[in-house]
Write a protein that holds these residues in place. Structure first.
Motif, PDB file in Angstrom:
ATOM      1  N   PRO A 199     -18.763 -40.839  35.146  1.00  0.00           N
ATOM      2  CA  PRO A 199     -19.800 -41.424  34.290  1.00  0.00           C
ATOM      3  C   PRO A 199     -20.811 -42.160  35.161  1.00  0.00           C
ATOM      4  N   ALA A 216     -22.861 -44.499  34.826  1.00  0.00           N
ATOM      5  CA  ALA A 216     -22.959 -45.959  34.711  1.00  0.00           C
ATOM      6  C   ALA A 216     -21.789 -46.678  35.379  1.00  0.00           C
ATOM      7  N   THR A 264     -29.796 -40.290  29.965  1.00  0.00           N
ATOM      8  CA  THR A 264     -30.493 -41.230  29.082  1.00  0.00           C
ATOM      9  C   THR A 264     -31.993 -41.029  29.238  1.00  0.00           C
ATOM     10  N   SER A 283     -22.924 -40.718  28.001  1.00  0.00           N
ATOM     11  CA  SER A 283     -22.263 -41.542  29.004  1.00  0.00           C
ATOM     12  C   SER A 283     -21.333 -40.786  29.951  1.00  0.00           C
TER      13      SER A 283
END
Length: 253
Positions: free
Chosen positions: A34, A36, A210, A239
């Motif tokens: 992921p 993030a 995103t 995500s």
């Protein structure tokens, strides 16, 4: 007159029964990381996307086999087990003591598989094309190809030309998916459109995950195939990877 009506009705029913509905998914999974969360590997999130899509044929890019950054896991085998699907892995490069490349998953019986090294006219990372043949219920054979084209334009163009030349060998339905690293107006996509049909009505940007701006992930179907798009869309999984998954349902007539 009644007999003619009955005959026409039977012909319509027979045509409907012979049509094949296929759900297709293409997803660059960023080796299960992921974006993030640097260092985290979450194959469960990738498997959840695949299972919720109910796809019959899945093409994944950026898959690790026994690499330290992804905890030395054989991601191809792991994802196949997590989704209950058959698989075919195609190596792009050796990475550490493991491998890195693309993966095909399918619910259907694999009756043939092939791997091709794609041309590289300027030095870069080796890329491959994987093709499987699957037997659908009723016995029809469909071929499914998955790839991840190069970042360099010269290589992408050579690779697109190679794929179209290879695709020209096929009489049976041929589906191509992958991260093609090229926007719809690029020369390499125009080359592929000479043989494959892409969706231009409900397509959209796929990267980054995103506020996606670039359409570089595709599902295409050989123009010799009699088919129609039933669904074509990006899935709202923001995500799990740095790309959005692309989903299509097609009807092969």
């Amino acid at each position: 007159m009644r007999n003619l009506f009955v005959t026409l009705l039977l012909l319509v029913c027979a045509a409907s029964l012979s049509a094949q509905h296929l759900r297709i998914l293409s997803y660059n999974i960023h080796h299960g990381n992921p974006p993030a969360t640097p260092g985290k590997i979450d194959l469960e999130a990738i498997a959840a996307v695949i299972k919720s899509s109910k796809a019959d044929l899945v093409g994944l890019q950026e898959v690790d086999i026994r690499v330290s950054r992804s905890n030395m896991v054989d991601q191809a085998k792991e994802l196949a087990e997590m989704t209950g699907m058959s698989y075919f892995f195609s190596k792009g490069i050796d990475l550490e003591r493991g491998e890195y490349g693309t993966l095909i998953l399918t619910k259907h019986k694999i009756v043939g598989n092939r791997r091709y090294d794609l041309p590289m006219v300027v030095p870069s990372e080796n890329r491959s094309l994987a093709i499987i043949d699957v037997e659908l219920p009723g016995g029809k054979i469909v071929s499914f190809a998955n790839t991840h084209l190069d970042l360099k334009q010269e290589n992408r163009l050579a690779q697109a030309n190679y794929i179209t030349e290879l695709g020209d060998w096929y009489d049976r339905p041929l589906i191509l998916v992958g991260d093609l690293n090229a926007r719809p107006d690029s020369e390499s996509i125009r080359v592929l459109e000479g043989y494959f049909q892409r969706n231009t009505t409900s397509n959209g940007p796929t990267s980054p995950n995103t506020e996606a701006k670039n359409e570089i992930d595709y599902i295409m179907v050989g123009k010799h195939t009699k088919f129609s798009w039933k669904t074509y869309k990006t899935l709202p999984e923001l995500s799990a990877s740095d790309h959005l998954p692309v989903f299509a349902e097609i009807v092969i007539h």
